[in-house]
Write a protein that holds these residues in place. Sequence first.
Motif, PDB file in Angstrom:
ATOM      1  N   SER A   1     -38.696  22.220 -95.001  1.00 14.38           N
ATOM      2  CA  SER A   1     -38.420  22.246 -93.164  1.00 14.38           C
ATOM      3  C   SER A   1     -39.040  20.525 -93.192  1.00 14.38           C
ATOM      4  O   SER A   1     -38.560  19.859 -92.101  1.00 14.38           O
ATOM      5  N   VAL A   2     -39.618  19.288 -94.984  1.00 17.48           N
ATOM      6  CA  VAL A   2     -39.652  18.203 -94.242  1.00 17.48           C
ATOM      7  C   VAL A   2     -38.726  17.771 -94.487  1.00 17.48           C
ATOM      8  O   VAL A   2     -37.519  17.288 -94.084  1.00 17.48           O
ATOM      9  N   VAL A   3     -38.049  18.379 -95.490  1.00 17.49           N
ATOM     10  CA  VAL A   3     -36.344  17.593 -96.098  1.00 17.49           C
ATOM     11  C   VAL A   3     -34.924  18.535 -95.290  1.00 17.49           C
ATOM     12  O   VAL A   3     -33.917  17.174 -95.112  1.00 17.49           O
ATOM     13  N   ALA A   4     -35.170  19.180 -94.652  1.00 19.46           N
ATOM     14  CA  ALA A   4     -34.053  19.726 -94.021  1.00 19.46           C
ATOM     15  C   ALA A   4     -33.144  18.598 -92.550  1.00 19.46           C
ATOM     16  O   ALA A   4     -32.317  18.855 -92.441  1.00 19.46           O
ATOM     17  N   PRO A   5     -34.578  18.317 -91.724  1.00 22.16           N
ATOM     18  CA  PRO A   5     -33.786  17.177 -90.700  1.00 22.16           C
ATOM     19  C   PRO A   5     -33.223  16.322 -91.186  1.00 22.16           C
ATOM     20  O   PRO A   5     -31.995  15.547 -90.896  1.00 22.16           O
ATOM     21  N   TYR A   6     -33.597  16.011 -92.499  1.00 25.66           N
ATOM     22  CA  TYR A   6     -32.707  14.531 -92.989  1.00 25.66           C
ATOM     23  C   TYR A   6     -31.025  15.014 -93.502  1.00 25.66           C
ATOM     24  O   TYR A   6     -30.539  14.261 -93.035  1.00 25.66           O
ATOM     25  N   VAL A   7     -31.449  16.099 -93.721  1.00 23.12           N
ATOM     26  CA  VAL A   7     -29.758  16.972 -94.043  1.00 23.12           C
ATOM     27  C   VAL A   7     -29.186  16.913 -92.848  1.00 23.12           C
ATOM     28  O   VAL A   7     -27.948  16.631 -93.034  1.00 23.12           O
ATOM     29  N   ALA A   8     -29.591  17.613 -92.314  1.00 21.38           N
ATOM     30  CA  ALA A   8     -29.307  17.347 -90.844  1.00 21.38           C
ATOM     31  C   ALA A   8     -28.452  16.335 -90.398  1.00 21.38           C
ATOM     32  O   ALA A   8     -27.227  17.328 -89.251  1.00 21.38           O
ATOM     33  N   ILE A   9     -28.986  15.176 -90.706  1.00 23.75           N
ATOM     34  CA  ILE A   9     -28.633  14.149 -89.669  1.00 23.75           C
ATOM     35  C   ILE A   9     -27.345  13.763 -90.074  1.00 23.75           C
ATOM     36  O   ILE A   9     -26.104  13.386 -89.589  1.00 23.75           O
TER      37      ILE A   9
END
Length: 267
Positions: A94-102
């Motif tokens: 869940s730390v990595v995912a937001p950067y991918v989502a952007i």
Amino acid sequence: MLEILYIAPILGIIAGFLSGLLGIGGGIVLVPALLYLLPLLPQVNSDNVAIIAVATSLMTIVVTAFSSAKSHYKRGNLHKEITLPIAVAVAISSVVAPYVAIWMGSSLLTSVFAILLFVLALQIVTGRKTNADVDKLPSNKVLAFGGLFTGFLAAIAGLGGGAILVPYLTVVGVNIRKSIGAAAACGMIVAIFGSVSYFISGHGWTDSNQFAGYVHWPTALVIMLFSYFTAPLGVKVGHKLNQVQLKRVFAIFMMVVATKLLFDQLA
């Protein structure tokens, strides 16, 4: 902004109840509603509404999932052997995912997610009774895999993760109430780590003091205030349903969610 704050209490009540009943965090209700409401703000437009809706939804789930998890703990639905391996894996992804989502277009990912939910829901409805009644303890590898998958997709979609984790745990043999309890606790982990990432990645995108990163904090605050008190009610109702009823409620919910996600992608 006032229009949003008038509706936010209703969203909080619904999200809290569903979090307690099904361990879903409430994001599946909040994100579609926020996608409609947030463009009322002058800072929000079609280019940024999705990321702001997801980030704001995740922030609310911190409190909603905490309230739900606390109630499940009191009723004996939280088990360390099941929850801990998932929580560690969820925190990482869940730390990595937001950067991918952007930067990543999530249309294909959402479609795959929706199809998977539908398949898991069918498995819950049509699976053998032994799969529902036998309370197994899966290996740490099986639990961690579910956590990695859950944390990544949940943080991208603004969900608590119960919509993914509960069907997964049920399929691998975990008792439905233990599955929902673990999902509530891990939903809080997803929300905490995912929200922090959205705070950091969204720093400075606007000068407005209504935003903390990508999170619209006034809306999040109102939703949290109301969801905290309705989550225990959802847990109480869930305990009045037997396992078969609870599994069917969750499976129907999953099918509705999966169908909506697929229609949204095709529209």
